[in-house]
Design an enzyme around this catalytic site. Structure first.
Site, PDB file in Angstrom:
ATOM      1  N   GLY A  45     -11.358   3.271 -13.187  1.00  8.00           N
ATOM      2  CA  GLY A  45     -10.497   2.485 -14.087  1.00  8.00           C
ATOM      3  C   GLY A  45      -9.752   1.396 -13.340  1.00  8.00           C
ATOM      4  O   GLY A  45      -9.592   0.291 -13.831  1.00  8.00           O
ATOM      5  N   ARG A  46      -9.276   1.730 -12.149  1.00 11.82           N
ATOM      6  CA  ARG A  46      -8.597   0.697 -11.366  1.00 11.82           C
ATOM      7  C   ARG A  46      -9.662  -0.100 -10.620  1.00 11.82           C
ATOM      8  O   ARG A  46     -10.654   0.472 -10.176  1.00 11.82           O
ATOM      9  CB  ARG A  46      -7.634   1.358 -10.363  1.00 11.82           C
ATOM     10  CG  ARG A  46      -6.540   2.120 -11.050  1.00 11.82           C
ATOM     11  CD  ARG A  46      -5.292   2.157 -10.258  1.00 11.82           C
ATOM     12  NE  ARG A  46      -5.503   2.599  -8.883  1.00 11.82           N
ATOM     13  CZ  ARG A  46      -4.481   2.848  -8.057  1.00 11.82           C
ATOM     14  NH1 ARG A  46      -3.261   2.715  -8.468  1.00 11.82           N
ATOM     15  NH2 ARG A  46      -4.703   3.243  -6.828  1.00 11.82           N
ATOM     16  N   PRO A  87     -16.314   7.843 -19.768  1.00 12.45           N
ATOM     17  CA  PRO A  87     -17.200   6.810 -19.205  1.00 12.45           C
ATOM     18  C   PRO A  87     -16.607   5.415 -19.400  1.00 12.45           C
ATOM     19  O   PRO A  87     -15.933   5.150 -20.395  1.00 12.45           O
ATOM     20  CB  PRO A  87     -18.490   6.965 -20.014  1.00 12.45           C
ATOM     21  CG  PRO A  87     -18.427   8.320 -20.608  1.00 12.45           C
ATOM     22  CD  PRO A  87     -16.982   8.655 -20.803  1.00 12.45           C
ATOM     23  N   HIS A 128      -0.648   4.970   5.597  1.00 13.92           N
ATOM     24  CA  HIS A 128      -0.531   4.217   4.330  1.00 13.92           C
ATOM     25  C   HIS A 128      -0.503   2.690   4.577  1.00 13.92           C
ATOM     26  O   HIS A 128       0.493   2.025   4.277  1.00 13.92           O
ATOM     27  CB  HIS A 128       0.725   4.647   3.560  1.00 13.92           C
ATOM     28  CG  HIS A 128       0.634   4.324   2.088  1.00 13.92           C
ATOM     29  ND1 HIS A 128       1.276   5.040   1.111  1.00 13.92           N
ATOM     30  CD2 HIS A 128      -0.018   3.334   1.427  1.00 13.92           C
ATOM     31  CE1 HIS A 128       1.024   4.526  -0.075  1.00 13.92           C
ATOM     32  NE2 HIS A 128       0.233   3.477   0.098  1.00 13.92           N
ATOM     33  N   SER A 186      -2.891  -1.750   1.990  1.00 14.89           N
ATOM     34  CA  SER A 186      -2.598  -3.122   1.511  1.00 14.89           C
ATOM     35  C   SER A 186      -1.938  -3.973   2.595  1.00 14.89           C
ATOM     36  O   SER A 186      -1.481  -5.083   2.317  1.00 14.89           O
ATOM     37  CB  SER A 186      -1.694  -3.051   0.282  1.00 14.89           C
ATOM     38  OG  SER A 186      -0.435  -2.508   0.641  1.00 14.89           O
TER      39      SER A 186
HETATM   40  O1  LIG Z   1       0.792  -0.734  -4.002  1.00 12.49           O
HETATM   41  C1  LIG Z   1       0.575   0.462  -3.809  1.00 12.49           C
HETATM   42  O2  LIG Z   1       0.678   1.298  -4.710  1.00 12.49           O
HETATM   43  C2  LIG Z   1       0.210   0.895  -2.486  1.00 12.49           C
HETATM   44  O3  LIG Z   1      -0.078   2.030  -2.271  1.00 12.49           O
HETATM   45  C3  LIG Z   1       0.224  -0.118  -1.401  1.00 12.49           C
HETATM   46  O4  LIG Z   1      -0.602   0.204  -0.361  1.00 12.49           O
END
Ligand SMILES: O=C(O)C(=O)CO
Length: 368
Positions: A201-202, A227, A333, A336
Protein backbone atom coordinates in the site's frame (compact mmCIF):
# COMPACT_ATOMS: atom_id res chain seq x y z
CA UNK A 1 23.15 84.72 51.99
CA UNK A 2 26.06 85.33 49.70
CA UNK A 3 26.67 81.70 49.67
CA UNK A 4 23.04 80.87 48.95
CA UNK A 5 22.92 83.49 46.15
CA UNK A 6 25.78 81.72 44.55
CA UNK A 7 24.68 78.24 45.33
CA UNK A 8 20.93 78.35 44.93
CA UNK A 9 20.44 79.39 41.34
CA UNK A 10 22.67 76.68 39.85
CA UNK A 11 21.08 74.11 42.19
CA UNK A 12 17.63 75.23 41.12
CA UNK A 13 18.66 75.06 37.50
CA UNK A 14 20.15 71.66 38.03
CA UNK A 15 17.10 70.32 39.86
CA UNK A 16 14.74 71.67 37.18
CA UNK A 17 16.85 70.01 34.50
CA UNK A 18 17.00 66.87 36.52
CA UNK A 19 13.23 66.87 36.95
CA UNK A 20 12.76 67.28 33.20
CA UNK A 21 15.28 64.55 32.44
CA UNK A 22 13.72 62.17 34.95
CA UNK A 23 10.33 63.02 33.60
CA UNK A 24 11.46 62.27 30.07
CA UNK A 25 13.05 59.01 31.13
CA UNK A 26 9.92 58.04 33.00
CA UNK A 27 7.78 58.99 30.07
CA UNK A 28 9.85 57.04 27.60
CA UNK A 29 10.04 54.11 30.03
CA UNK A 30 6.32 54.26 30.41
CA UNK A 31 5.98 54.29 26.63
CA UNK A 32 8.37 51.37 26.28
CA UNK A 33 6.60 49.52 29.06
CA UNK A 34 3.18 50.09 27.59
CA UNK A 35 4.51 49.11 24.15
CA UNK A 36 5.96 45.95 25.69
CA UNK A 37 2.70 45.24 27.45
CA UNK A 38 0.81 45.81 24.21
CA UNK A 39 3.26 43.55 22.37
CA UNK A 40 2.90 40.92 25.09
CA UNK A 41 -0.88 41.06 24.66
CA UNK A 42 -0.57 40.71 20.87
CA UNK A 43 1.94 37.87 21.37
CA UNK A 44 -0.43 36.13 23.76
CA UNK A 45 -3.02 36.00 21.01
CA UNK A 46 -0.64 35.00 18.23
CA UNK A 47 -0.70 31.36 17.19
CA UNK A 48 2.26 29.61 18.78
CA UNK A 49 4.35 27.09 16.89
CA UNK A 50 6.53 24.72 18.83
CA UNK A 51 9.30 22.88 16.96
CA UNK A 52 10.44 19.92 19.01
CA UNK A 53 14.01 19.64 17.65
CA UNK A 54 16.64 21.39 15.58
CA UNK A 55 15.35 20.57 12.11
CA UNK A 56 17.05 20.69 8.68
CA UNK A 57 17.62 24.21 7.34
CA UNK A 58 15.02 24.09 4.56
CA UNK A 59 12.21 23.54 7.07
CA UNK A 60 13.32 26.29 9.43
CA UNK A 61 13.75 28.73 6.54
CA UNK A 62 10.15 28.19 5.47
CA UNK A 63 8.88 28.75 9.02
CA UNK A 64 11.03 31.85 9.55
CA UNK A 65 10.20 33.44 6.23
CA UNK A 66 6.51 32.66 6.19
CA UNK A 67 5.55 36.28 6.93
CA UNK A 68 2.67 34.96 9.00
CA UNK A 69 2.01 36.46 12.39
CA UNK A 70 2.87 33.71 14.78
CA UNK A 71 5.44 33.07 17.46
CA UNK A 72 7.83 30.17 16.94
CA UNK A 73 9.85 28.41 19.64
CA UNK A 74 12.21 25.50 19.14
CA UNK A 75 13.78 22.84 21.31
CA UNK A 76 17.44 23.13 20.31
CA UNK A 77 18.83 20.27 22.40
CA UNK A 78 20.48 17.33 20.73
CA UNK A 79 18.70 14.59 22.70
CA UNK A 80 14.97 14.32 22.00
CA UNK A 81 12.85 16.82 23.81
CA UNK A 82 12.02 15.96 27.42
CA UNK A 83 8.39 15.24 28.04
CA UNK A 84 8.06 18.10 30.56
CA UNK A 85 9.53 20.59 28.09
CA UNK A 86 7.23 19.36 25.37
CA UNK A 87 4.22 19.74 27.64
CA UNK A 88 5.33 23.23 28.68
CA UNK A 89 6.40 24.39 25.26
CA UNK A 90 3.55 23.49 22.99
CA UNK A 91 0.40 25.48 22.63
CA UNK A 92 -1.37 25.67 19.28
CA UNK A 93 0.79 24.05 16.66
CA UNK A 94 3.44 21.36 16.99
CA UNK A 95 6.14 20.54 14.49
CA UNK A 96 7.30 17.17 15.76
CA UNK A 97 9.43 14.16 14.91
CA UNK A 98 8.79 10.43 15.01
CA UNK A 99 10.57 10.28 18.37
CA UNK A 100 7.96 12.51 20.07
CA UNK A 101 4.95 10.71 21.45
CA UNK A 102 1.84 12.79 20.81
CA UNK A 103 -0.75 10.91 22.78
CA UNK A 104 -3.50 11.39 25.32
CA UNK A 105 -1.14 12.74 28.03
CA UNK A 106 0.10 15.49 25.76
CA UNK A 107 -3.37 16.35 24.63
CA UNK A 108 -4.77 16.41 28.15
CA UNK A 109 -2.25 18.93 29.39
CA UNK A 110 -2.63 21.18 26.37
CA UNK A 111 -6.35 21.25 26.54
CA UNK A 112 -8.30 22.77 23.69
CA UNK A 113 -5.50 25.02 22.39
CA UNK A 114 -3.70 22.48 20.24
CA UNK A 115 -4.97 22.77 16.66
CA UNK A 116 -2.32 21.37 14.32
CA UNK A 117 0.29 18.61 14.54
CA UNK A 118 2.83 18.32 11.75
CA UNK A 119 5.18 15.37 11.92
CA UNK A 120 8.41 15.25 9.93
CA UNK A 121 7.89 11.58 9.06
CA UNK A 122 5.86 9.32 6.84
CA UNK A 123 5.08 7.10 9.84
CA UNK A 124 2.56 8.42 12.35
CA UNK A 125 2.40 5.55 14.82
CA UNK A 126 3.84 7.92 17.48
CA UNK A 127 0.69 10.04 17.23
CA UNK A 128 -2.60 8.93 18.74
CA UNK A 129 -5.02 9.37 15.84
CA UNK A 130 -7.96 8.70 18.12
CA UNK A 131 -7.01 11.59 20.43
CA UNK A 132 -6.44 13.93 17.52
CA UNK A 133 -9.75 13.04 15.92
CA UNK A 134 -11.62 13.48 19.20
CA UNK A 135 -10.20 16.97 19.60
CA UNK A 136 -10.46 18.08 15.97
CA UNK A 137 -6.69 18.40 15.66
CA UNK A 138 -5.35 18.23 12.09
CA UNK A 139 -2.30 16.09 11.22
CA UNK A 140 0.28 16.69 8.51
CA UNK A 141 2.93 14.09 7.58
CA UNK A 142 5.59 13.56 4.89
CA UNK A 143 4.88 10.66 2.53
CA UNK A 144 6.51 10.31 -0.93
CA UNK A 145 9.50 12.59 -0.41
CA UNK A 146 11.47 9.86 1.38
CA UNK A 147 10.52 6.93 -0.85
CA UNK A 148 13.72 6.93 -2.94
CA UNK A 149 16.03 7.20 0.07
CA UNK A 150 14.21 4.42 1.94
CA UNK A 151 14.14 2.15 -1.11
CA UNK A 152 17.87 2.71 -1.72
CA UNK A 153 18.72 1.84 1.86
CA UNK A 154 16.48 -1.23 1.77
CA UNK A 155 18.50 -2.55 -1.19
CA UNK A 156 21.77 -1.71 0.60
CA UNK A 157 20.62 -3.50 3.76
CA UNK A 158 19.35 -6.50 1.81
CA UNK A 159 22.66 -6.93 -0.01
CA UNK A 160 24.71 -6.30 3.13
CA UNK A 161 22.73 -8.98 4.96
CA UNK A 162 22.42 -11.56 2.19
CA UNK A 163 26.06 -11.26 1.07
CA UNK A 164 27.32 -11.12 4.68
CA UNK A 165 29.28 -7.92 4.09
CA UNK A 166 29.76 -6.92 7.75
CA UNK A 167 31.05 -10.40 8.65
CA UNK A 168 33.32 -10.44 5.60
CA UNK A 169 34.83 -7.02 6.36
CA UNK A 170 35.47 -8.14 9.97
CA UNK A 171 37.14 -11.35 8.78
CA UNK A 172 39.34 -9.43 6.35
CA UNK A 173 40.41 -6.98 9.07
CA UNK A 174 40.86 -9.47 11.86
CA UNK A 175 42.95 -12.17 10.19
CA UNK A 176 40.10 -14.59 9.37
CA UNK A 177 40.90 -14.27 5.63
CA UNK A 178 42.90 -17.40 4.83
CA UNK A 179 43.32 -19.01 1.43
CA UNK A 180 40.38 -18.89 -0.97
CA UNK A 181 37.84 -21.48 0.19
CA UNK A 182 34.92 -22.73 -1.93
CA UNK A 183 32.28 -22.49 0.77
CA UNK A 184 33.58 -19.67 2.89
CA UNK A 185 31.38 -16.53 3.32
CA UNK A 186 28.71 -17.84 0.97
CA UNK A 187 25.52 -15.87 1.02
CA UNK A 188 22.25 -15.77 -0.90
CA UNK A 189 21.72 -14.58 -4.45
CA UNK A 190 19.01 -12.29 -5.78
CA UNK A 191 18.93 -13.54 -9.38
CA UNK A 192 16.24 -16.18 -9.94
CA UNK A 193 14.85 -15.57 -6.45
CA UNK A 194 11.32 -14.89 -5.21
CA UNK A 195 10.97 -11.60 -3.39
CA UNK A 196 8.08 -11.17 -0.99
CA UNK A 197 6.81 -7.72 -0.02
CA UNK A 198 4.74 -7.35 3.11
CA UNK A 199 2.66 -4.21 2.59
CA UNK A 200 2.36 -2.85 -0.92
CA UNK A 201 0.00 0.00 0.00
CA UNK A 202 2.81 2.39 0.76
CA UNK A 203 4.84 3.20 -2.32
CA UNK A 204 8.11 2.02 -0.69
CA UNK A 205 7.14 -1.55 -1.65
CA UNK A 206 6.93 -0.71 -5.34
CA UNK A 207 10.08 1.43 -5.18
CA UNK A 208 12.02 -1.46 -3.61
CA UNK A 209 10.74 -3.92 -6.24
CA UNK A 210 11.61 -1.56 -9.11
CA UNK A 211 15.17 -1.32 -7.83
CA UNK A 212 15.45 -5.08 -7.34
CA UNK A 213 14.10 -5.99 -10.76
CA UNK A 214 17.40 -5.45 -12.65
CA UNK A 215 18.98 -8.11 -10.41
CA UNK A 216 17.00 -10.73 -12.33
CA UNK A 217 14.28 -11.52 -9.80
CA UNK A 218 12.15 -14.51 -10.86
CA UNK A 219 8.94 -13.44 -9.13
CA UNK A 220 7.49 -10.75 -6.89
CA UNK A 221 4.73 -11.71 -4.47
CA UNK A 222 3.02 -9.53 -1.88
CA UNK A 223 0.59 -9.59 1.03
CA UNK A 224 -1.60 -6.76 2.26
CA UNK A 225 -5.02 -6.36 3.86
CA UNK A 226 -6.50 -6.90 0.39
CA UNK A 227 -5.19 -7.26 -3.19
CA UNK A 228 -3.98 -4.00 -4.74
CA UNK A 229 -4.13 -4.88 -8.47
CA UNK A 230 -3.33 -1.38 -9.80
CA UNK A 231 -0.21 -0.97 -7.70
CA UNK A 232 0.84 -4.61 -8.16
CA UNK A 233 0.59 -4.27 -11.95
CA UNK A 234 3.51 -1.80 -11.88
CA UNK A 235 5.85 -4.56 -10.76
CA UNK A 236 3.90 -7.64 -11.97
CA UNK A 237 3.54 -8.80 -8.37
CA UNK A 238 1.16 -11.57 -7.37
CA UNK A 239 -1.08 -11.28 -4.32
CA UNK A 240 -0.72 -14.17 -1.86
CA UNK A 241 -1.91 -14.85 1.71
CA UNK A 242 0.64 -14.18 4.47
CA UNK A 243 1.44 -17.90 4.98
CA UNK A 244 2.29 -18.31 1.29
CA UNK A 245 4.38 -15.13 1.39
CA UNK A 246 6.39 -16.62 4.25
CA UNK A 247 6.71 -20.03 2.59
CA UNK A 248 7.73 -18.87 -0.89
CA UNK A 249 9.89 -15.79 -0.31
CA UNK A 250 13.65 -16.11 -0.62
CA UNK A 251 13.81 -12.49 0.50
CA UNK A 252 10.98 -11.09 2.59
CA UNK A 253 10.96 -7.34 2.94
CA UNK A 254 8.59 -5.52 5.29
CA UNK A 255 7.22 -2.25 3.92
CA UNK A 256 3.92 -1.91 5.82
CA UNK A 257 3.04 0.81 8.32
CA UNK A 258 2.76 -0.04 12.01
CA UNK A 259 -0.92 -0.26 12.91
CA UNK A 260 -2.86 -2.34 15.45
CA UNK A 261 -3.33 -4.92 12.64
CA UNK A 262 0.38 -5.17 11.79
CA UNK A 263 1.72 -5.05 15.36
CA UNK A 264 3.98 -8.14 15.80
CA UNK A 265 2.68 -9.60 12.53
CA UNK A 266 6.16 -11.05 11.94
CA UNK A 267 6.19 -13.59 14.73
CA UNK A 268 7.08 -17.23 15.34
CA UNK A 269 4.15 -18.37 13.22
CA UNK A 270 5.49 -16.47 10.20
CA UNK A 271 9.16 -17.37 10.80
CA UNK A 272 8.27 -21.05 11.19
CA UNK A 273 6.87 -21.03 7.64
CA UNK A 274 9.97 -19.42 6.11
CA UNK A 275 12.80 -21.30 4.38
CA UNK A 276 16.09 -21.80 6.24
CA UNK A 277 17.74 -19.96 3.35
CA UNK A 278 15.44 -16.92 3.53
CA UNK A 279 16.57 -13.42 4.35
CA UNK A 280 14.24 -11.14 6.33
CA UNK A 281 14.48 -7.33 5.94
CA UNK A 282 12.63 -4.65 7.90
CA UNK A 283 12.87 -0.92 7.16
CA UNK A 284 9.35 0.00 8.28
CA UNK A 285 8.83 -0.09 12.06
CA UNK A 286 10.28 -2.32 14.77
CA UNK A 287 6.82 -2.95 16.22
CA UNK A 288 5.76 -5.14 13.28
CA UNK A 289 8.28 -7.76 14.44
CA UNK A 290 8.24 -9.87 17.58
CA UNK A 291 11.97 -9.55 18.30
CA UNK A 292 12.14 -12.52 20.68
CA UNK A 293 10.63 -14.72 17.97
CA UNK A 294 13.04 -13.29 15.40
CA UNK A 295 15.98 -14.00 17.69
CA UNK A 296 14.86 -17.64 18.08
CA UNK A 297 14.36 -17.99 14.32
CA UNK A 298 17.89 -16.69 13.70
CA UNK A 299 19.69 -18.79 16.31
CA UNK A 300 17.79 -21.96 15.46
CA UNK A 301 18.47 -21.57 11.72
CA UNK A 302 14.77 -21.36 10.92
CA UNK A 303 15.72 -18.40 8.68
CA UNK A 304 19.15 -17.51 7.28
CA UNK A 305 19.59 -13.88 8.23
CA UNK A 306 17.87 -10.62 9.09
CA UNK A 307 18.59 -6.98 8.30
CA UNK A 308 16.84 -4.40 10.47
CA UNK A 309 16.83 -0.63 10.22
CA UNK A 310 14.16 -0.35 12.92
CA UNK A 311 13.79 -2.00 16.32
CA UNK A 312 11.93 -1.80 19.60
CA UNK A 313 13.11 0.14 21.48
CA UNK A 314 15.13 2.68 19.57
CA UNK A 315 17.97 2.90 20.22
CA UNK A 316 18.29 -0.84 20.80
CA UNK A 317 20.41 -1.37 23.95
CA UNK A 318 23.96 -2.32 22.96
CA UNK A 319 23.74 -5.51 25.04
CA UNK A 320 20.63 -6.72 23.20
CA UNK A 321 20.96 -10.41 22.15
CA UNK A 322 20.27 -9.54 18.49
CA UNK A 323 23.54 -7.57 18.40
CA UNK A 324 25.42 -10.77 19.29
CA UNK A 325 24.29 -12.60 16.15
CA UNK A 326 26.48 -12.66 13.07
CA UNK A 327 23.46 -13.26 10.86
CA UNK A 328 21.68 -10.13 12.01
CA UNK A 329 22.61 -6.70 10.64
CA UNK A 330 21.18 -3.80 12.63
CA UNK A 331 21.20 -0.18 11.45
CA UNK A 332 20.18 2.80 13.63
CA UNK A 333 16.99 3.85 11.74
CA UNK A 334 18.74 5.65 8.87
CA UNK A 335 16.57 4.66 5.90
CA UNK A 336 15.60 8.26 5.06
CA UNK A 337 18.92 9.75 6.14
CA UNK A 338 20.18 11.59 3.06
CA UNK A 339 20.61 15.34 3.21
CA UNK A 340 18.27 16.03 0.32
CA UNK A 341 15.53 13.77 1.69
CA UNK A 342 15.74 15.10 5.25
CA UNK A 343 15.55 18.67 3.89
CA UNK A 344 12.58 17.73 1.72
CA UNK A 345 10.84 16.15 4.72
CA UNK A 346 11.54 19.23 6.85
CA UNK A 347 10.21 21.56 4.14
CA UNK A 348 7.06 19.51 3.59
CA UNK A 349 6.35 19.37 7.33
CA UNK A 350 6.80 23.17 7.53
CA UNK A 351 4.47 23.74 4.58
CA UNK A 352 1.90 21.40 6.13
CA UNK A 353 2.05 23.37 9.35
CA UNK A 354 1.73 26.78 7.70
CA UNK A 355 -1.17 25.62 5.53
CA UNK A 356 -2.88 24.39 8.69
CA UNK A 357 -2.21 27.73 10.35
CA UNK A 358 -3.86 29.55 7.44
CA UNK A 359 -6.81 27.17 7.57
CA UNK A 360 -5.98 25.83 4.11
CA UNK A 361 -5.66 22.21 2.95
CA UNK A 362 -2.21 20.86 3.81
CA UNK A 363 0.04 19.58 0.98
CA UNK A 364 0.04 16.20 2.79
CA UNK A 365 -2.63 15.83 5.41
CA UNK A 366 -3.79 12.58 6.94
CA UNK A 367 -7.57 12.34 6.84
CA UNK A 368 -8.63 11.34 10.33
O1 LIG B 1 9.51 9.05 8.20
C1 LIG B 1 9.52 7.99 8.82
O2 LIG B 1 8.49 7.49 9.28
C2 LIG B 1 10.78 7.33 9.05
O3 LIG B 1 10.83 6.27 9.58
C3 LIG B 1 12.01 8.03 8.60
O4 LIG B 1 13.05 7.17 8.35
Amino acid sequence: ILKSQFVLPPFLMWSRCRFRAVNQVLLSEFNTWSKLEAMKKVQQHLPKIYVTRKIPADGMKILNQSGLHCSCKSWMGHPPIYRESLLKGIRNLIYCLLSDKINKYINKSIGPNLKIVSTMSVGYDHVSLEELKKRGIRLGYTPDVLTDAVAELTIALLLTTSRRLIEAVDEAKNGGWGTWKPLWMCGYQLSQSTVGILGLGRIEGVAVAERLKPFGIKKFIYSDIAPLPEIAAKIQAEYVPLDVLARESDFLTVCCALTPETQSICNKHLFSKMKPTSVFINTSRGGVVNQDDLYQALVSGQIAAAGLDVTVPEPLPTDHPLFKLKNCVILPHIASATLSTRNAMAALAANNLLAGLKGEPMPKELRL
